[in-house]
Design a protein around this motif. Structure first.
Motif, PDB file in Angstrom:
ATOM      1  N   PHE A  58      82.126 110.550  -6.522  1.00 15.35           N
ATOM      2  CA  PHE A  58      81.956 109.690  -7.697  1.00 15.35           C
ATOM      3  C   PHE A  58      80.878 110.233  -8.627  1.00 15.35           C
ATOM      4  CE2 PHE A  58      83.583 105.590  -5.464  1.00 15.35           C
ATOM      5  CZ  PHE A  58      84.872 106.089  -5.520  1.00 15.35           C
ATOM      6  N   TRP A  59      79.845 110.855  -8.054  1.00 12.96           N
ATOM      7  CA  TRP A  59      78.783 111.468  -8.857  1.00 12.96           C
ATOM      8  C   TRP A  59      79.348 112.623  -9.683  1.00 12.96           C
ATOM      9  CZ3 TRP A  59      76.853 116.501  -7.789  1.00 12.96           C
ATOM     10  CH2 TRP A  59      75.748 116.889  -8.551  1.00 12.96           C
ATOM     11  N   LEU A  60      80.168 113.456  -9.059  1.00  7.22           N
ATOM     12  CA  LEU A  60      80.787 114.568  -9.790  1.00  7.22           C
ATOM     13  C   LEU A  60      81.687 114.059 -10.912  1.00  7.22           C
ATOM     14  CD1 LEU A  60      81.665 116.967  -6.839  1.00  7.22           C
ATOM     15  CD2 LEU A  60      80.035 117.413  -8.696  1.00  7.22           C
ATOM     16  N   ASP A  61      82.453 113.006 -10.632  1.00 10.48           N
ATOM     17  CA  ASP A  61      83.327 112.431 -11.652  1.00 10.48           C
ATOM     18  C   ASP A  61      82.500 111.857 -12.807  1.00 10.48           C
ATOM     19  OD1 ASP A  61      85.832 111.522 -12.765  1.00 10.48           O
ATOM     20  OD2 ASP A  61      85.271 109.505 -12.091  1.00 10.48           O
ATOM     21  N   ALA A  62      81.434 111.139 -12.482  1.00  3.23           N
ATOM     22  CA  ALA A  62      80.584 110.564 -13.529  1.00  3.23           C
ATOM     23  C   ALA A  62      79.916 111.657 -14.351  1.00  3.23           C
ATOM     24  CB  ALA A  62      79.530 109.647 -12.898  1.00  3.23           C
ATOM     25  N   TRP A  63      79.451 112.711 -13.686  1.00  2.00           N
ATOM     26  CA  TRP A  63      78.817 113.826 -14.399  1.00  2.00           C
ATOM     27  C   TRP A  63      79.816 114.473 -15.353  1.00  2.00           C
ATOM     28  CZ3 TRP A  63      76.546 118.767 -11.642  1.00  2.00           C
ATOM     29  CH2 TRP A  63      75.830 119.520 -12.554  1.00  2.00           C
ATOM     30  N   ASN A  64      81.025 114.644 -14.904  1.00  2.00           N
ATOM     31  CA  ASN A  64      82.057 115.263 -15.729  1.00  2.00           C
ATOM     32  C   ASN A  64      82.406 114.386 -16.935  1.00  2.00           C
ATOM     33  OD1 ASN A  64      84.132 117.106 -16.445  1.00  2.00           O
ATOM     34  ND2 ASN A  64      85.618 115.768 -15.466  1.00  2.00           N
ATOM     35  N   ARG A  65      82.527 113.108 -16.728  1.00  2.00           N
ATOM     36  CA  ARG A  65      82.952 112.211 -17.813  1.00  2.00           C
ATOM     37  C   ARG A  65      81.826 111.880 -18.797  1.00  2.00           C
ATOM     38  NH1 ARG A  65      88.010 110.548 -17.116  1.00  2.00           N
ATOM     39  NH2 ARG A  65      88.876 110.487 -15.004  1.00  2.00           N
ATOM     40  N   THR A  66      80.600 111.713 -18.288  1.00  2.00           N
ATOM     41  CA  THR A  66      79.507 111.307 -19.170  1.00  2.00           C
ATOM     42  C   THR A  66      78.833 112.469 -19.865  1.00  2.00           C
ATOM     43  OG1 THR A  66      77.913 111.374 -17.355  1.00  2.00           O
ATOM     44  CG2 THR A  66      78.977 109.247 -17.813  1.00  2.00           C
ATOM     45  N   LYS A  67      79.078 113.678 -19.374  1.00  2.00           N
ATOM     46  CA  LYS A  67      78.438 114.874 -19.932  1.00  2.00           C
ATOM     47  C   LYS A  67      76.916 114.770 -19.834  1.00  2.00           C
ATOM     48  CE  LYS A  67      82.488 116.334 -21.224  1.00  2.00           C
ATOM     49  NZ  LYS A  67      83.327 116.628 -20.112  1.00  2.00           N
ATOM     50  N   TRP A  68      76.443 114.291 -18.654  1.00  2.00           N
ATOM     51  CA  TRP A  68      75.012 114.233 -18.409  1.00  2.00           C
ATOM     52  C   TRP A  68      74.410 115.620 -18.518  1.00  2.00           C
ATOM     53  CZ3 TRP A  68      75.836 111.243 -13.256  1.00  2.00           C
ATOM     54  CH2 TRP A  68      75.849 109.874 -13.506  1.00  2.00           C
ATOM     55  N   SER A  69      73.136 115.678 -18.860  1.00  2.00           N
ATOM     56  CA  SER A  69      72.416 116.948 -18.788  1.00  2.00           C
ATOM     57  C   SER A  69      72.240 117.307 -17.314  1.00  2.00           C
ATOM     58  CB  SER A  69      71.041 116.807 -19.453  1.00  2.00           C
ATOM     59  OG  SER A  69      70.226 115.934 -18.687  1.00  2.00           O
ATOM     60  N   PHE A  70      71.890 118.553 -17.053  1.00  2.00           N
ATOM     61  CA  PHE A  70      71.691 118.973 -15.666  1.00  2.00           C
ATOM     62  C   PHE A  70      70.584 118.157 -15.006  1.00  2.00           C
ATOM     63  CE2 PHE A  70      69.652 121.558 -12.405  1.00  2.00           C
ATOM     64  CZ  PHE A  70      70.745 121.792 -11.571  1.00  2.00           C
ATOM     65  N   GLY A  71      69.542 117.854 -15.753  1.00  2.00           N
ATOM     66  CA  GLY A  71      68.423 117.083 -15.215  1.00  2.00           C
ATOM     67  C   GLY A  71      68.824 115.682 -14.790  1.00  2.00           C
ATOM     68  N   THR A  72      69.625 115.013 -15.609  1.00  2.00           N
ATOM     69  CA  THR A  72      70.088 113.667 -15.266  1.00  2.00           C
ATOM     70  C   THR A  72      70.991 113.702 -14.051  1.00  2.00           C
ATOM     71  OG1 THR A  72      69.947 112.998 -17.577  1.00  2.00           O
ATOM     72  CG2 THR A  72      71.315 111.639 -16.140  1.00  2.00           C
ATOM     73  N   ALA A  73      71.911 114.655 -14.030  1.00  2.00           N
ATOM     74  CA  ALA A  73      72.819 114.780 -12.885  1.00  2.00           C
ATOM     75  C   ALA A  73      72.035 115.099 -11.610  1.00  2.00           C
ATOM     76  CB  ALA A  73      73.856 115.862 -13.154  1.00  2.00           C
TER      77      ALA A  73
END
Length: 114
Positions: A58-73
C-alpha cells in the motif's frame, strides 16, 4: 486529489495502526518467550509479517499515486519499522487527507485557484 489517490492513502492509513499493534505484540511475545514458557512468536510473527507486506504494498501504491518526494516516502517507510511509528503514520495520513478535502472543497467553491 482524485479518487484513486485518496483511496490509496486511505488503504495505507487503515493498515498502519494494525501493523503497529502487531509489531508491539510481537515484541512483547518475544520478551515473554525468553522469560516464560509462553511462546506466541510464531503466530504473531506470521500476522505481523502479513500486515507488514500489505503495508509495504500500500505504501508503494500511495507513493506512486501521490508522487511523494523521496523524503516523504522514506519517512512513511521508516515509520513502518518503528514500534509506534504506525500510529504516527496514521495520524499524519489522516491530517493530509483532511487537508486535501478542505482544499478540494475550496477549489470547487472558487475560494482559491490552486
Amino acid at each position: 486529489m482524485d479518487i484513486k489517490t485518496a483511496s490509496s492513502l486511505h488503504r495505507l492509513r487503515l493498515v498502519s495502526a494494525p501493523e503497529a499493534v502487531s509489531f508491539i505484540l510481537l515484541m512483547i511475545a518475544s520478551v515473554l518467550k525468553r522469560t516464560t514458557e509462553f511462546n506466541a512468536v510464531p503466530a504473531l510473527g506470521m500476522i505481523h509479517g502479513i500486515l507488514f507486506v500489505i503495508y509495504v504494498l500500500f505504501w508503494l501504491d500511495a507513493w506512486n499515486r501521490t508522487k511523494w518526494s523521496f523524503g516523504t516516502a522514506a519517512l512513511y517507510f521508516i515509520l513502518s519499522v518503528l514500534p509506534f511509528g504506525g500510529f504516527v503514520a496514521e495520524r499524519k495520513l489522516k491530517r493530509a487527507a483532511d487537508d486535501a478535502v478542505i482544499a478540494s472543497r475550496a477549489r470547487a467553491e472558487g475560494v482559491v485557484k490552486a
